[in-house]
Design a protein around this motif. Sequence first.
Motif, short mmCIF file in Angstrom:
data_model
loop_
_atom_site.label_atom_id
_atom_site.label_comp_id
_atom_site.label_asym_id
_atom_site.label_seq_id
_atom_site.Cartn_x
_atom_site.Cartn_y
_atom_site.Cartn_z
N PRO A 100 0.81 -1.23 0.00
CA PRO A 100 0.00 0.00 0.00
C PRO A 100 0.83 1.27 0.00
CG PRO A 100 -0.15 -1.15 2.12
CD PRO A 100 0.52 -2.08 1.16
N ALA A 101 2.00 1.24 0.64
CA ALA A 101 2.87 2.43 0.61
C ALA A 101 3.34 2.71 -0.81
CB ALA A 101 4.06 2.24 1.55
N ALA A 102 3.67 1.65 -1.55
CA ALA A 102 4.08 1.82 -2.95
C ALA A 102 2.94 2.40 -3.78
CB ALA A 102 4.54 0.48 -3.52
N SER A 103 1.73 1.91 -3.56
CA SER A 103 0.57 2.44 -4.27
C SER A 103 0.40 3.93 -3.99
CB SER A 103 -0.69 1.68 -3.86
OG SER A 103 -1.83 2.16 -4.55
N ASN A 104 0.57 4.31 -2.74
CA ASN A 104 0.46 5.72 -2.37
C ASN A 104 1.51 6.57 -3.07
OD1 ASN A 104 -0.26 8.09 -0.72
ND2 ASN A 104 1.65 7.67 0.38
N ILE A 105 2.75 6.08 -3.12
CA ILE A 105 3.82 6.85 -3.74
C ILE A 105 3.61 6.98 -5.25
CG2 ILE A 105 6.30 6.87 -4.25
CD1 ILE A 105 6.66 5.53 -1.46
N TYR A 192 3.80 7.36 3.82
CA TYR A 192 2.69 6.56 4.31
C TYR A 192 2.17 7.14 5.63
CZ TYR A 192 -0.17 2.59 5.70
OH TYR A 192 -1.23 1.80 6.08
N LEU A 193 3.08 7.52 6.52
CA LEU A 193 2.68 8.10 7.80
C LEU A 193 1.90 9.39 7.59
CD1 LEU A 193 2.75 8.18 10.90
CD2 LEU A 193 4.97 9.31 10.74
N ASP A 194 2.37 10.23 6.69
CA ASP A 194 1.65 11.47 6.38
C ASP A 194 0.23 11.17 5.90
OD1 ASP A 194 3.89 12.93 7.05
OD2 ASP A 194 4.53 13.24 4.97
N MET A 195 0.11 10.14 5.09
CA MET A 195 -1.20 9.78 4.52
C MET A 195 -2.18 9.34 5.62
SD MET A 195 -2.13 6.77 1.77
CE MET A 195 -1.68 5.49 2.96
N VAL A 196 -1.76 8.40 6.48
CA VAL A 196 -2.70 7.88 7.49
C VAL A 196 -3.03 8.95 8.53
CG1 VAL A 196 -2.10 5.46 7.15
CG2 VAL A 196 -0.84 6.79 8.87
N LYS A 197 -2.12 9.90 8.77
CA LYS A 197 -2.42 10.99 9.70
C LYS A 197 -3.47 11.93 9.13
CE LYS A 197 0.97 12.92 12.03
NZ LYS A 197 2.30 13.52 12.34
N GLU A 198 -3.57 12.00 7.81
CA GLU A 198 -4.62 12.79 7.18
C GLU A 198 -5.95 12.05 7.18
OE1 GLU A 198 -3.39 13.90 3.30
OE2 GLU A 198 -1.74 15.18 3.97
N ILE A 199 -5.90 10.73 7.18
CA ILE A 199 -7.13 9.92 7.10
C ILE A 199 -7.80 9.78 8.46
CG2 ILE A 199 -8.03 7.59 6.66
CD1 ILE A 199 -5.84 7.33 4.49
N PHE A 200 -7.01 9.48 9.49
CA PHE A 200 -7.56 9.11 10.79
C PHE A 200 -7.41 10.25 11.81
CE2 PHE A 200 -6.22 5.07 8.79
CZ PHE A 200 -7.47 4.47 8.70
N GLY A 228 8.83 -1.63 10.37
CA GLY A 228 9.24 -0.24 10.53
C GLY A 228 8.05 0.70 10.57
N TYR A 229 7.03 0.41 9.78
CA TYR A 229 5.82 1.24 9.78
C TYR A 229 5.13 1.16 11.15
CZ TYR A 229 6.34 1.15 4.65
OH TYR A 229 6.81 1.27 3.36
N GLY A 230 5.05 -0.06 11.68
CA GLY A 230 4.42 -0.24 12.99
C GLY A 230 5.16 0.49 14.08
N ARG A 231 6.48 0.41 14.05
CA ARG A 231 7.29 1.12 15.07
C ARG A 231 7.06 2.63 14.96
NH1 ARG A 231 12.04 0.42 18.11
NH2 ARG A 231 12.12 -1.77 17.46
N ARG A 232 7.09 3.15 13.73
CA ARG A 232 6.94 4.59 13.55
C ARG A 232 5.55 5.08 14.01
NH1 ARG A 232 9.29 8.09 9.45
NH2 ARG A 232 10.87 6.46 9.18
N ILE A 233 4.51 4.29 13.72
CA ILE A 233 3.15 4.72 14.04
C ILE A 233 2.81 4.50 15.51
CG2 ILE A 233 0.70 4.21 13.62
CD1 ILE A 233 1.58 3.56 10.67
#
Length: 562
Positions: A100-105, A192-200, A228-233
């Motif tokens: 999904p991160a690749a799709s977003n990019i 990806y982090l920027d995206m989910v912070k805009e969604i939720f 890595g995504y889980g750790r960051r979020i």
Amino acid sequence: MSAAPFSTEVIATSPYTDQKPGTSGLRKKVRVFMQDNYTENFVQAIFTAMPAPGPKDSVVVVGGDGRYYMKHVIQKIIKIGLANGVKKFIVGQDGILSTPAASNIIRKAQANGGILLTASHNPGGIDNDFGIKYNTSNGGPAPESVTDSIFEASKVISEYKITDIPDIDFNKIGSVHFGDHTIEIIDSISDYLDMVKEIFDFNLIKSFLKAHPDFTLLFDGLNGVTGGYGRRIFIEELGLPLSSIDQCVPMEDFGGEHPDPNLTYAHKLVKNVNEKKIDFGAASDGDGDRNMIISNDWFVNPSDSVAVIADYAKHAIPYFKKTGIRGLARSMPTSASIDRVAEYHKVKVYEVPTGWKFFGNLMDAGQLSICGEESFGTGSDHVREKDGLWAVIAWLNILAYVNSNSQSFISIKDIMETHYDKYGRNFFSRYDYEEVDSNGANKMYSDLKAKCYGGLVGTSFLNGAFTVISAEDFEYTDPIDHSVSKNQGLRIIFSDGSRIIVRLSGTGSSGATVRFYFEMFENRTEKLMIDTQVALKPLIEIALEISKLKEYTGRDEPTVIT
């Protein structure tokens, strides 16, 4: 960093006959991809078949799930792509990008497409699986017209082009230039982090966590790409303790585990959630597009999960407060739980074949907001792939929302009980029989298909409790591009709405996987919370009787029960 322009070499080759990609790309054992020119042939076929305007001056996103052989193949993709005219590659640091991160990019950078190195939820390592998947400019899996073109190119290939550039250091964020061509190494997680912070509603989630200091969360990355995504979020952004994540370092062989988030393969998470009384447990798969939601007293079936998210979306999740719900959808084998939500909210619901590209067509046409597959895939129109972490954060957002005005803690089980009281319950289970002898599986399937069209309708079972009213091979006409998809699974429907579905899966790299799906609706209050396997036992017995599975395959126990 700049380097001199490169030179290009043309290498003679011969075609392989087995390079037909599916929706999930080309998946084979690693050692198959290691054959002379096997990988090079397929990569060249992708660039040869790349939709207009083709590879010249294009921008291509590349990344993968970290599995064995990935970095080697990314080097090949870059060298072959540059030789075919690609202007810029965008590559995740260390080659890592969740699907999904690749799709977003791809969508954010307005790239011409992307190449993903993943075999999704299948095991990794030199003796296990590898995959190469092409996504188009909308960020979604290539449609059949493109995958067919790739296959045709692979069948007639006689040469491929490759540059003489040195290997790229994927660990170092920044850009490398070769003349007018660029390879950009990016942080794999930031976009990806920027995206989910805009969604939720992250502020609501943080308030919930602060108000409930005893609340426990455990995210298991299954040693896959989402670590890595889980750790960051969860740790850095939401401030949860380090004990809230497990197996969050991507490994080439996934630590010897099978990175599939279900009750069988995510056994460590299940054990930890039960023994430590975790309030909210979650896992994602190897490439990050699947999810599992579980608590110490409830397992959320994926069919129910997408229905609950859809039910709360426009009230709890900022993204859908803005966009509204344009439509809902499920794959054909997925239970009709979301159909009931769609009816209540007065929005259209679509039933499509298995494969995310069918959802993508509806999303691109502005007709679909939230969708899901029973195979632990959930997502929305924010990208064109299913998104495991999106579903996990959606549930956390919903938990925060329902608890925001509650005097006592409302658990995942409480949410499900409320949902069943409101809509009734579609009991659902899937039985996977993995690595079944292909000949026996195909014979069983063809004979069952013959029964579906040869007198099964009208047959009653268990003293008339179940009567078949429809039996067919599911066929779908896409309302957007009008393409017709046939042979999508045998569907047996009974007079009470119960369903048995049988499919042969092609997502593995060897043998056959036979999948049975069972569904039964219940709205009697006293029956809503009983065990799923108990509720479905009569339907399961009927399915085994009709199919004669054991007689054809010798298998009497499923590998995985969902």
